[in-house]
Design a protein around this motif. Structure first.
Motif, PDB file in Angstrom:
ATOM      1  N   GLN A   8     -15.504  -3.062  -5.188  1.00 39.33           N
ATOM      2  CA  GLN A   8     -16.820  -2.652  -4.700  1.00 39.33           C
ATOM      3  C   GLN A   8     -17.000  -3.022  -3.236  1.00 39.33           C
ATOM      4  OE1 GLN A   8     -19.173  -4.784  -7.542  1.00 39.33           O
ATOM      5  NE2 GLN A   8     -19.400  -3.015  -8.913  1.00 39.33           N
ATOM      6  N   LEU A   9     -16.573  -4.210  -2.872  1.00 44.82           N
ATOM      7  CA  LEU A   9     -16.688  -4.640  -1.475  1.00 44.82           C
ATOM      8  C   LEU A   9     -15.835  -3.761  -0.564  1.00 44.82           C
ATOM      9  CD1 LEU A   9     -16.651  -8.525  -1.948  1.00 44.82           C
ATOM     10  CD2 LEU A   9     -18.637  -7.048  -1.484  1.00 44.82           C
ATOM     11  N   ARG A  10     -14.672  -3.386  -1.046  1.00 45.95           N
ATOM     12  CA  ARG A  10     -13.797  -2.506  -0.251  1.00 45.95           C
ATOM     13  C   ARG A  10     -14.401  -1.111  -0.114  1.00 45.95           C
ATOM     14  NH1 ARG A  10      -8.456  -5.185  -2.958  1.00 45.95           N
ATOM     15  NH2 ARG A  10      -8.289  -6.864  -1.427  1.00 45.95           N
ATOM     16  N   PHE A  11     -15.034  -0.608  -1.170  1.00 46.59           N
ATOM     17  CA  PHE A  11     -15.714   0.685  -1.071  1.00 46.59           C
ATOM     18  C   PHE A  11     -16.841   0.616  -0.053  1.00 46.59           C
ATOM     19  CE2 PHE A  11     -14.536   2.124  -5.648  1.00 46.59           C
ATOM     20  CZ  PHE A  11     -13.347   2.676  -5.189  1.00 46.59           C
ATOM     21  N   LEU A  12     -17.614  -0.464  -0.091  1.00 46.57           N
ATOM     22  CA  LEU A  12     -18.693  -0.628   0.881  1.00 46.57           C
ATOM     23  C   LEU A  12     -18.137  -0.676   2.298  1.00 46.57           C
ATOM     24  CD1 LEU A  12     -21.682  -1.136   1.591  1.00 46.57           C
ATOM     25  CD2 LEU A  12     -21.222  -3.587   1.267  1.00 46.57           C
ATOM     26  N   SER A  13     -17.066  -1.425   2.497  1.00 50.20           N
ATOM     27  CA  SER A  13     -16.457  -1.528   3.833  1.00 50.20           C
ATOM     28  C   SER A  13     -15.999  -0.162   4.336  1.00 50.20           C
ATOM     29  CB  SER A  13     -15.272  -2.499   3.804  1.00 50.20           C
ATOM     30  OG  SER A  13     -15.702  -3.794   3.513  1.00 50.20           O
ATOM     31  N   GLU A  14     -15.375   0.600   3.472  1.00 52.08           N
ATOM     32  CA  GLU A  14     -14.894   1.929   3.879  1.00 52.08           C
ATOM     33  C   GLU A  14     -16.039   2.901   4.129  1.00 52.08           C
ATOM     34  OE1 GLU A  14     -11.771   3.252   4.745  1.00 52.08           O
ATOM     35  OE2 GLU A  14     -11.563   1.077   4.906  1.00 52.08           O
ATOM     36  N   ALA A  15     -17.072   2.831   3.293  1.00 51.76           N
ATOM     37  CA  ALA A  15     -18.231   3.709   3.507  1.00 51.76           C
ATOM     38  C   ALA A  15     -18.892   3.378   4.845  1.00 51.76           C
ATOM     39  CB  ALA A  15     -19.220   3.570   2.353  1.00 51.76           C
ATOM     40  N   ALA A  16     -18.972   2.104   5.155  1.00 48.22           N
ATOM     41  CA  ALA A  16     -19.556   1.702   6.437  1.00 48.22           C
ATOM     42  C   ALA A  16     -18.665   2.138   7.601  1.00 48.22           C
ATOM     43  CB  ALA A  16     -19.771   0.194   6.466  1.00 48.22           C
ATOM     44  N   LEU A  21     -19.642   8.522   1.994  1.00 48.90           N
ATOM     45  CA  LEU A  21     -18.992   8.239   0.717  1.00 48.90           C
ATOM     46  C   LEU A  21     -17.718   9.072   0.583  1.00 48.90           C
ATOM     47  CD1 LEU A  21     -22.021   8.004  -1.759  1.00 48.90           C
ATOM     48  CD2 LEU A  21     -21.008   6.238  -0.331  1.00 48.90           C
ATOM     49  N   ALA A  22     -17.769  10.305   1.092  1.00 47.74           N
ATOM     50  CA  ALA A  22     -16.590  11.173   1.030  1.00 47.74           C
ATOM     51  C   ALA A  22     -15.447  10.594   1.866  1.00 47.74           C
ATOM     52  CB  ALA A  22     -16.943  12.580   1.499  1.00 47.74           C
ATOM     53  N   GLY A  23     -15.778  10.065   3.031  1.00 53.85           N
ATOM     54  CA  GLY A  23     -14.756   9.449   3.873  1.00 53.85           C
ATOM     55  C   GLY A  23     -14.164   8.213   3.225  1.00 53.85           C
ATOM     56  N   ALA A  25     -14.067   7.696   0.000  1.00 53.04           N
ATOM     57  CA  ALA A  25     -13.283   8.177  -1.139  1.00 53.04           C
ATOM     58  C   ALA A  25     -11.914   8.666  -0.679  1.00 53.04           C
ATOM     59  CB  ALA A  25     -14.034   9.300  -1.848  1.00 53.04           C
ATOM     60  N   LEU A  26     -11.881   9.382   0.413  1.00 50.71           N
ATOM     61  CA  LEU A  26     -10.609   9.906   0.932  1.00 50.71           C
ATOM     62  C   LEU A  26      -9.657   8.773   1.305  1.00 50.71           C
ATOM     63  CD1 LEU A  26      -9.093  12.495   1.740  1.00 50.71           C
ATOM     64  CD2 LEU A  26     -10.112  12.270   4.005  1.00 50.71           C
ATOM     65  N   SER A  27     -10.155   7.773   2.006  1.00 48.90           N
ATOM     66  CA  SER A  27      -9.284   6.681   2.435  1.00 48.90           C
ATOM     67  C   SER A  27      -8.895   5.760   1.277  1.00 48.90           C
ATOM     68  CB  SER A  27      -9.921   5.877   3.566  1.00 48.90           C
ATOM     69  OG  SER A  27     -11.049   5.194   3.101  1.00 48.90           O
ATOM     70  N   MET A  28      -9.716   5.722   0.214  1.00 48.08           N
ATOM     71  CA  MET A  28      -9.425   4.855  -0.935  1.00 48.08           C
ATOM     72  C   MET A  28      -8.740   5.623  -2.074  1.00 48.08           C
ATOM     73  SD  MET A  28     -10.612   1.813  -0.049  1.00 48.08           S
ATOM     74  CE  MET A  28     -10.797   0.916  -1.552  1.00 48.08           C
ATOM     75  N   HIS A  29      -8.498   6.921  -1.854  1.00 49.10           N
ATOM     76  CA  HIS A  29      -7.799   7.763  -2.837  1.00 49.10           C
ATOM     77  C   HIS A  29      -8.520   7.840  -4.180  1.00 49.10           C
ATOM     78  CE1 HIS A  29      -4.590   7.819   0.079  1.00 49.10           C
ATOM     79  NE2 HIS A  29      -4.573   6.492   0.070  1.00 49.10           N
ATOM     80  N   VAL A  30      -9.835   8.008  -4.102  1.00 48.79           N
ATOM     81  CA  VAL A  30     -10.664   8.207  -5.289  1.00 48.79           C
ATOM     82  C   VAL A  30     -11.658   9.322  -4.972  1.00 48.79           C
ATOM     83  CG1 VAL A  30     -10.450   5.811  -6.102  1.00 48.79           C
ATOM     84  CG2 VAL A  30     -12.342   6.428  -4.599  1.00 48.79           C
ATOM     85  N   THR A  31     -12.520   9.645  -5.923  1.00 54.24           N
ATOM     86  CA  THR A  31     -13.526  10.674  -5.684  1.00 54.24           C
ATOM     87  C   THR A  31     -14.789  10.055  -5.109  1.00 54.24           C
ATOM     88  OG1 THR A  31     -14.481  10.472  -7.885  1.00 54.24           O
ATOM     89  CG2 THR A  31     -12.640  12.026  -7.632  1.00 54.24           C
ATOM     90  N   ALA A  32     -15.582  10.891  -4.426  1.00 58.17           N
ATOM     91  CA  ALA A  32     -16.848  10.423  -3.863  1.00 58.17           C
ATOM     92  C   ALA A  32     -17.797   9.927  -4.961  1.00 58.17           C
ATOM     93  CB  ALA A  32     -17.492  11.518  -3.019  1.00 58.17           C
ATOM     94  N   PRO A  33     -17.882  10.596  -6.112  1.00 61.43           N
ATOM     95  CA  PRO A  33     -18.742  10.061  -7.176  1.00 61.43           C
ATOM     96  C   PRO A  33     -18.307   8.663  -7.647  1.00 61.43           C
ATOM     97  CG  PRO A  33     -18.286  12.364  -7.604  1.00 61.43           C
ATOM     98  CD  PRO A  33     -17.408  11.947  -6.451  1.00 61.43           C
ATOM     99  N   ALA A  34     -17.008   8.395  -7.645  1.00 70.23           N
ATOM    100  CA  ALA A  34     -16.530   7.062  -8.033  1.00 70.23           C
ATOM    101  C   ALA A  34     -17.002   6.017  -7.029  1.00 70.23           C
ATOM    102  CB  ALA A  34     -15.012   7.049  -8.149  1.00 70.23           C
ATOM    103  N   VAL A  35     -16.945   6.343  -5.749  1.00 72.48           N
ATOM    104  CA  VAL A  35     -17.434   5.426  -4.715  1.00 72.48           C
ATOM    105  C   VAL A  35     -18.928   5.217  -4.884  1.00 72.48           C
ATOM    106  CG1 VAL A  35     -17.796   5.100  -2.230  1.00 72.48           C
ATOM    107  CG2 VAL A  35     -15.618   6.001  -3.071  1.00 72.48           C
ATOM    108  N   ARG A  55     -28.830   9.748  10.539  1.00 70.23           N
ATOM    109  CA  ARG A  55     -28.456  10.975  11.269  1.00 70.23           C
ATOM    110  C   ARG A  55     -26.953  11.236  11.228  1.00 70.23           C
ATOM    111  NH1 ARG A  55     -31.596   9.575  16.538  1.00 70.23           N
ATOM    112  NH2 ARG A  55     -33.670   9.456  15.643  1.00 70.23           N
ATOM    113  N   GLY A  56     -26.184  10.171  11.404  1.00 72.79           N
ATOM    114  CA  GLY A  56     -24.735  10.348  11.469  1.00 72.79           C
ATOM    115  C   GLY A  56     -24.041  10.065  10.147  1.00 72.79           C
ATOM    116  N   GLY A  57     -24.769  10.016   9.057  1.00 73.50           N
ATOM    117  CA  GLY A  57     -24.175   9.721   7.753  1.00 73.50           C
ATOM    118  C   GLY A  57     -24.763   8.447   7.183  1.00 73.50           C
ATOM    119  N   GLN A  58     -23.965   7.722   6.452  1.00 78.00           N
ATOM    120  CA  GLN A  58     -24.420   6.479   5.825  1.00 78.00           C
ATOM    121  C   GLN A  58     -24.502   5.369   6.879  1.00 78.00           C
ATOM    122  OE1 GLN A  58     -25.271   6.009   2.549  1.00 78.00           O
ATOM    123  NE2 GLN A  58     -24.939   8.187   2.187  1.00 78.00           N
ATOM    124  N   GLU A  59     -25.635   4.682   6.887  1.00 73.33           N
ATOM    125  CA  GLU A  59     -25.813   3.564   7.807  1.00 73.33           C
ATOM    126  C   GLU A  59     -26.029   2.288   7.007  1.00 73.33           C
ATOM    127  OE1 GLU A  59     -28.937   4.522  10.554  1.00 73.33           O
ATOM    128  OE2 GLU A  59     -27.807   6.188  11.421  1.00 73.33           O
TER     129      GLU A  59
END
Length: 160
Positions: A8-16, A21-23, A25-35, A55-59
């Motif tokens: 979960q912490l790694r997903f948060l780090s990647e989303a940030a 969430l799509a980005g 998911a792509l870097s973590m090799h999972v789906t956006a809904p999973a993230v 404005r620029g996505g997830q903040e």
């Protein structure tokens, strides 16, 4: 935060990092809904929103920044632990306690010096004593090795 996972912490780090969430998911090799699901679980555990749509996505929110800072420290500790374990596996660090009977005290220091030159990261300890003391220490695991002029014991001895 007793049920927070590294994932979960790694997903948060990647989303940030990626801003989406799509980005993540792509870097973590999972789906956006999973993230999204894992981040919702994390937010439920924290009790505050960690990301918000901007404005620029997830903040990252203020709570998200605190959790991210903690996640970075945790990742740094895991890397440091992994590095230290690797050094132990390669014989580049650790501790060797050597017990030597009094007759071995004449050659043990030279042996330890040679070992130390080959393994400078390994901490060494030498204790000189009588045969009974050294055998007792070996059996109690205070020493990892022992040196004697001749072995008359029936106990497993590991010499350097």
């Amino acid at each position: 935060m007793k049920d927070v996972t590294l994932r979960q912490l790694r997903f948060l780090s990647e989303a940030a990092r990626t801003g989406s969430l799509a980005g993540a998911a792509l870097s973590m090799h999972v789906t956006a809904p999973a993230v999204g699901q894992q981040l919702r679980l994390l937010e439920r555990e924290v009790g505050l929103p960690l990301l918000e749509r901007g404005r620029g996505g997830q903040e990252v929110t203020e709570a998200g920044a605190l959790v991210l800072a903690t996640a970075r420290r945790i990742e740094a500790e895991i890397r440091a632990c992994s590095d230290q374990l690797g050094a132990l596996r390669r014989g580049e660090s650790g501790h060797v306690a050597l017990g030597a009977v009094s007759t071995a005290k004449y050659f043990a220091p030279r042996l330890l010096a040679a070992f130390q030159r080959e393994h400078p990261g390994v901490r060494l300890a030498l204790v000189v004593g009588n045969r009974a003391e050294i055998v007792d220490r070996l059996r109690s695991e205070e020493h990892t090795s022992e040196l004697q002029s001749r072995s008359t014991i029936s106990y497993a001895v590991f010499c350097l």
